[in-house]
Design a protein around this motif. Structure first.
Motif, mmCIF file in Angstrom:
data_model
loop_
_atom_site.group_PDB
_atom_site.id
_atom_site.type_symbol
_atom_site.label_atom_id
_atom_site.label_comp_id
_atom_site.label_asym_id
_atom_site.label_seq_id
_atom_site.Cartn_x
_atom_site.Cartn_y
_atom_site.Cartn_z
ATOM 1 N N ASP A 8 0.827 -1.269 -0.069
ATOM 2 C CA ASP A 8 -0.066 -0.103 0.028
ATOM 3 C C ASP A 8 0.993 1.287 -0.025
ATOM 4 O O ASP A 8 1.854 1.326 0.707
ATOM 5 C CB ASP A 8 -1.023 -0.015 1.201
ATOM 6 N N ASP A 9 0.407 2.109 -0.724
ATOM 7 C CA ASP A 9 1.406 3.426 -1.146
ATOM 8 C C ASP A 9 1.338 4.322 0.160
ATOM 9 O O ASP A 9 2.114 5.236 0.261
ATOM 10 C CB ASP A 9 1.373 4.007 -2.315
ATOM 11 N N ARG A 37 5.249 -2.382 -8.319
ATOM 12 C CA ARG A 37 6.515 -2.949 -8.724
ATOM 13 C C ARG A 37 7.096 -3.732 -7.422
ATOM 14 O O ARG A 37 7.828 -4.884 -7.479
ATOM 15 C CB ARG A 37 7.172 -2.285 -9.395
ATOM 16 N N ALA A 38 7.228 -3.144 -6.375
ATOM 17 C CA ALA A 38 7.901 -3.755 -5.124
ATOM 18 C C ALA A 38 7.177 -4.873 -4.736
ATOM 19 O O ALA A 38 7.619 -5.746 -3.967
ATOM 20 C CB ALA A 38 8.096 -2.577 -4.195
ATOM 21 N N MET A 57 -1.797 1.881 -6.719
ATOM 22 C CA MET A 57 -0.419 2.143 -6.235
ATOM 23 C C MET A 57 0.330 2.831 -7.513
ATOM 24 O O MET A 57 0.098 2.397 -8.371
ATOM 25 C CB MET A 57 0.131 1.013 -5.760
ATOM 26 N N PRO A 58 1.568 3.375 -7.077
ATOM 27 C CA PRO A 58 2.406 3.956 -8.281
ATOM 28 C C PRO A 58 3.170 2.690 -8.815
ATOM 29 O O PRO A 58 3.422 1.560 -8.221
ATOM 30 C CB PRO A 58 3.378 4.678 -7.392
ATOM 31 N N ARG A 59 3.597 2.819 -9.863
ATOM 32 C CA ARG A 59 4.383 1.897 -10.749
ATOM 33 C C ARG A 59 3.736 0.818 -11.243
ATOM 34 O O ARG A 59 3.857 0.498 -12.349
ATOM 35 C CB ARG A 59 5.510 1.281 -9.932
ATOM 36 N N LEU A 60 2.844 0.207 -10.576
ATOM 37 C CA LEU A 60 1.952 -0.816 -11.024
ATOM 38 C C LEU A 60 0.699 -0.690 -10.087
ATOM 39 O O LEU A 60 0.834 -0.959 -8.897
ATOM 40 C CB LEU A 60 2.901 -2.104 -10.906
ATOM 41 N N ILE A 78 -7.262 -7.742 -3.238
ATOM 42 C CA ILE A 78 -7.264 -6.481 -3.331
ATOM 43 C C ILE A 78 -7.954 -5.744 -2.281
ATOM 44 O O ILE A 78 -9.209 -6.100 -2.134
ATOM 45 C CB ILE A 78 -7.685 -5.960 -4.731
ATOM 46 N N VAL A 79 -7.563 -4.682 -1.664
ATOM 47 C CA VAL A 79 -8.104 -3.777 -0.856
ATOM 48 C C VAL A 79 -8.367 -2.304 -1.686
ATOM 49 O O VAL A 79 -7.110 -1.783 -2.302
ATOM 50 C CB VAL A 79 -7.573 -3.737 0.598
ATOM 51 N N THR A 80 -9.223 -1.663 -1.507
ATOM 52 C CA THR A 80 -9.396 -0.497 -2.174
ATOM 53 C C THR A 80 -10.394 0.500 -1.414
ATOM 54 O O THR A 80 -11.348 0.130 -0.724
ATOM 55 C CB THR A 80 -10.019 -0.423 -3.676
#
Length: 199
Positions: A8-9, A37-38, A57-60, A78-80
């Motif tokens: 989670d970002d 990505r991480a 999230m960023p990147r992916l 998936i949580v949103t």
């Protein structure tokens, strides 16, 4: 013991999830990261039973990360915060095993993780009901293809090369998709299509 990776970002939310789920006697958090990505890298490194991924999230994003992990054997939840029915359709197509809003209480989330780890699927009932009544995509398969590649940041000439189409054909399909979705640009059209689960 159920081994999980959390991505989670938002550091506050990620930290809270790590702390709360670590209190469960049968759940071990083996990794926590801040982007998609991480998350893929952490799953490949730790081989957890479950990956708990934020949708945005960023990147992916969470669904694209799940798609990359489909062959790894790790079950994805998936949580949103912004749960759109279209995102649920994308998640199901990526073989995601759980789809829950961030408003889910921690104790209930722990039970969902246990359920998913045991091979079951959990989809929030309100999201499922909304997805059943969602409109069908107005896009042709080729229009969806060019918008999907647009979300990956490709220029029209690169989209043409990727799909084996003429540059003019790609421009025409993008124009058609933009008109159908009442968008002001290909980026906006791609975002609308993605939010509705059409790409």
């Amino acid at each position: 013991m159920i081994r999980i990776v959390i991505a989670d970002d938002e550091e506050l939310i990620r930290g809270a999830l790590v702390a709360l789920l670590s209190l469960e006697p049968d759940i071990e958090v083996v990794g926590d990261v801040g982007d998609g990505r991480a998350a893929v890298a952490a799953v490949l490194e730790h081989h957890p039973d479950v990956a708990l991924l934020d949708l945005e999230m960023p990147r992916l994003d969470g669904v694209d990360a799940a798609r990359e992990l489909r062959s790894e054997g790790t079950r994805v939840v998936i949580v949103t915060r912004h749960a759109r029915p279209g995102a649920l359709k994308r998640a199901l197509a990526a073989h995601v095993r759980g789809f829950v809003p961030k408003s889910t209480p921690a104790s209930e989330l722990a039970d969902i993780i246990r359920s998913v780890a045991s091979g079951e699927r959990y989809i929030d009932a309100r999201l499922a009901a909304a997805a059943l009544t969602e409109d069908e995509s107005p896009l042709t398969p080729r229009e969806a293809d060019v918008l999907r590649l647009t979300t990956e940041g490709l220029a029209t000439k690169d989209i043409a090369r990727s799909l084996g189409l003429a540059h003019g054909t790609v421009r025409n399909r993008l124009s058609s998709a933009i008109a159908k979705l009442h968008a002001d640009s290909r980026i906006t059209a791609a975002r609308t299509a993605r939010d509705n689960g059409w790409i």
